[in-house]
Scaffold this active site. Sequence first.
Site, PDB file in Angstrom:
ATOM      1  N   HIS A  82      18.818  16.519  28.646  1.00  0.00           N
ATOM      2  CA  HIS A  82      17.849  16.054  27.658  1.00  0.00           C
ATOM      3  C   HIS A  82      16.470  16.586  28.032  1.00  0.00           C
ATOM      4  CE1 HIS A  82      20.384  12.376  26.164  1.00  0.00           C
ATOM      5  NE2 HIS A  82      21.053  13.523  26.128  1.00  0.00           N
ATOM      6  N   GLU A  84      13.587  15.228  28.433  1.00  0.00           N
ATOM      7  CA  GLU A  84      12.853  14.488  29.464  1.00  0.00           C
ATOM      8  C   GLU A  84      13.386  14.823  30.861  1.00  0.00           C
ATOM      9  OE1 GLU A  84      14.388  13.316  26.762  1.00  0.00           O
ATOM     10  OE2 GLU A  84      13.556  11.408  26.093  1.00  0.00           O
ATOM     11  N   CYS A 117      16.368   7.988  25.631  1.00  0.00           N
ATOM     12  CA  CYS A 117      17.658   7.298  25.652  1.00  0.00           C
ATOM     13  C   CYS A 117      17.775   6.505  26.953  1.00  0.00           C
ATOM     14  CB  CYS A 117      18.795   8.314  25.540  1.00  0.00           C
ATOM     15  SG  CYS A 117      19.031   9.285  27.042  1.00  0.00           S
ATOM     16  N   CYS A 120      17.461   8.726  30.059  1.00  0.00           N
ATOM     17  CA  CYS A 120      16.110   9.247  30.291  1.00  0.00           C
ATOM     18  C   CYS A 120      15.137   8.152  30.716  1.00  0.00           C
ATOM     19  CB  CYS A 120      15.608   9.982  29.050  1.00  0.00           C
ATOM     20  SG  CYS A 120      16.488  11.534  28.779  1.00  0.00           S
TER      21      CYS A 120
HETATM   22 ZN   LIG Z   1      17.757  11.210  26.962  1.00  0.00          ZN
END
Ligand SMILES: [Zn+2]
Length: 192
Positions: A82, A84, A117, A120
């Site tokens: 992801h 991040e 999410c 993250c």
């Molecule tokens: Zn994430």
Amino acid sequence: MGPDFRQTMEVNNPEWVQDFLDASISYPSDQDKMRLAIVLARENVMRGTGGPFGAAVFEESTGALVSAGVNGVVRLGTGTAHAEVVAIMLAHGTVGCHTLRGVPGGPFTLASSCDPCAMCLGAVLWSGVSRLLCGASRDDASALGFDEGPVFEASYDYLKSRGVAVVRGLLRGEAQEVLRRYRDLGGPIYNG
Ligand SMILES: [Zn+2]
């Protein structure tokens, strides 16, 4: 002879990201920081290099850019890439420390084009950043079919109690527009 488990996995950004980063530019305001995260998210969509998410890490005192990340789940072949996480890993690599807490140049801020999410948010906690800026909301992402996992208001409270300030809904309209563009272009929804 058994299988070789000396595995490695490389985390990086697509080549084009370099063209959008400039060490001589500073990003003093929260909006400046978020705008870069959104620009990266938009370009990732338009160039077909990943999902509609971008993030970047900055020095709080100077607004200097430390690292950036765009979603690389499909490109890198791992559901953990992801934006991040990519930005945080590259920031750690850049400062040469497993945490950004107490490192010269700090404290640091992470800007993410969307509410993080569950994974993250955990990564934010271990990253050592002192501030988290979010653009589009969890609802904006889930409306597209992206699953944000077990994230609760209490998750944000926990971050705050651990010294991470959180600002949400920053330039949300611009961030939402990137999500819409991704949907309109028929980009894949790649929940693990
Ligand atoms: Zn994430």
